[in-house]
Design an enzyme around this catalytic site. Sequence first.
Site, mmCIF file in Angstrom:
data_model
loop_
_atom_site.group_PDB
_atom_site.id
_atom_site.type_symbol
_atom_site.label_atom_id
_atom_site.label_comp_id
_atom_site.label_asym_id
_atom_site.label_seq_id
_atom_site.Cartn_x
_atom_site.Cartn_y
_atom_site.Cartn_z
ATOM 1 N N ARG A 1 14.438 46.175 86.049
ATOM 2 C CA ARG A 1 13.210 45.860 85.313
ATOM 3 C C ARG A 1 11.996 46.230 86.166
ATOM 4 N NH1 ARG A 1 14.190 39.680 83.245
ATOM 5 N NH2 ARG A 1 12.012 39.556 83.880
ATOM 6 N N ARG B 1 4.709 37.825 90.943
ATOM 7 C CA ARG B 1 5.233 36.785 90.043
ATOM 8 C C ARG B 1 5.356 35.451 90.767
ATOM 9 N NH1 ARG B 1 10.501 39.592 88.054
ATOM 10 N NH2 ARG B 1 10.832 37.861 86.613
ATOM 11 N N LYS C 1 17.352 30.411 85.315
ATOM 12 C CA LYS C 1 17.096 29.669 84.073
ATOM 13 C C LYS C 1 17.769 30.347 82.890
ATOM 14 C CE LYS C 1 12.569 30.111 84.184
ATOM 15 N NZ LYS C 1 12.357 30.938 85.391
ATOM 16 N N ARG D 1 4.294 27.987 80.752
ATOM 17 C CA ARG D 1 4.109 28.528 82.096
ATOM 18 C C ARG D 1 2.740 28.178 82.653
ATOM 19 N NH1 ARG D 1 8.024 32.959 81.837
ATOM 20 N NH2 ARG D 1 8.180 34.054 83.816
ATOM 21 N N ARG E 1 18.805 42.448 90.920
ATOM 22 C CA ARG E 1 19.205 42.296 89.515
ATOM 23 C C ARG E 1 19.204 43.639 88.803
ATOM 24 N NH1 ARG E 1 16.353 37.827 85.866
ATOM 25 N NH2 ARG E 1 14.441 38.988 86.251
HETATM 26 P P1 AMP Z 1 10.621 36.029 82.229
HETATM 27 O O1 AMP Z 1 11.728 36.848 81.701
HETATM 28 O O2 AMP Z 1 10.614 34.615 81.737
HETATM 29 O O3 AMP Z 1 10.496 36.106 83.735
HETATM 30 O O4 AMP Z 1 9.271 36.656 81.639
HETATM 31 C C1 AMP Z 1 8.909 37.985 81.921
HETATM 32 C C2 AMP Z 1 7.400 38.154 81.793
HETATM 33 O O5 AMP Z 1 6.982 37.849 80.441
HETATM 34 C C3 AMP Z 1 6.569 37.235 82.671
HETATM 35 O O6 AMP Z 1 6.427 37.713 84.002
HETATM 36 C C4 AMP Z 1 5.244 37.237 81.915
HETATM 37 O O7 AMP Z 1 4.543 38.445 82.119
HETATM 38 C C5 AMP Z 1 5.702 37.218 80.472
HETATM 39 N N1 AMP Z 1 5.873 35.829 79.977
HETATM 40 C C6 AMP Z 1 7.044 35.213 79.649
HETATM 41 N N2 AMP Z 1 6.832 33.952 79.263
HETATM 42 C C7 AMP Z 1 5.490 33.757 79.358
HETATM 43 C C8 AMP Z 1 4.632 32.642 79.117
HETATM 44 N N3 AMP Z 1 5.132 31.455 78.720
HETATM 45 N N4 AMP Z 1 3.304 32.806 79.322
HETATM 46 C C9 AMP Z 1 2.785 33.986 79.722
HETATM 47 N N5 AMP Z 1 3.534 35.068 79.987
HETATM 48 C C10 AMP Z 1 4.873 34.963 79.810
#
Ligand code: AMP
Length: 210
Positions: free
Chosen positions: A155, A166, A13, A88, A122
């Site tokens: 990460r 996740r 994404k 989410r 990654r």
């Molecule tokens: P991402 O880079 O989108 O995978 O986000 C990394 C982490 O940030 C996720 O695993 C969550 O812990 C947190 N996070 C990102 N977006 C959200 C969201 N919309 N709601 C809750 N936690 C979020």
Amino acid sequence: MNLIFLGPPGAGKGTLAVKVAEEYKIPHISTGDIFRAAIKNKTELGIKVKAIIDAGDLVSDDLTVALVKDRLAQDDTKKGFILDGFPRTIPQAEALEDITKIDAAVNFDIADEAVVERLSGRRVCKDCGTNFHIMFNKTKIEGKCDKCGGDLYTRDDDKIEAIKNRLVVYRKSTAPLINFYKTKGNLVDIDARPAPAVILKEFESKFPHK
Ligand code: AMP
């Protein structure tokens, strides 16, 4: 064009959002990036969310919605935006309905095995945030960013236990959004398996420039 990018972690994404944002001249709003920047800068928000994010759990709906509401109030979102990683959960999606209108939810379709392979390989530049992959997008010099020469790191949430968590969290809390947007008639599926350039072509054919 007000867009949501939906799909499991590692579906690509963020990679597509960067390209689409550049091409369609709309901002890319990634809640994950906002949280990571806060962690890096050790802000109050960053300190609050670090352990949650490292474990691959979700930050609370209230906190995340407030953050997105603030961001969408900025002028650069007037002509459209891409929300990457938000909403989410169903409560986040419902809250978003009260903030703005969404034209399409783009659903990145990919199997769990491919996600594990992508995320565990990654590597991210600690200076400029560019993503690489140990197999699919190698750097010229191992461990160093091609763009700025910064050191690469994995990460914490790309470590295997966090990846598994996740995916569980995604299936339980986020996947129901697919039906949420399907019912509203604005879900658009994208096959997330091919290379980014192929996915971009598919995106362009589904969202032609006006
Ligand atoms: P991402 O880079 O989108 O995978 O986000 C990394 C982490 O940030 C996720 O695993 C969550 O812990 C947190 N996070 C990102 N977006 C959200 C969201 N919309 N709601 C809750 N936690 C979020």
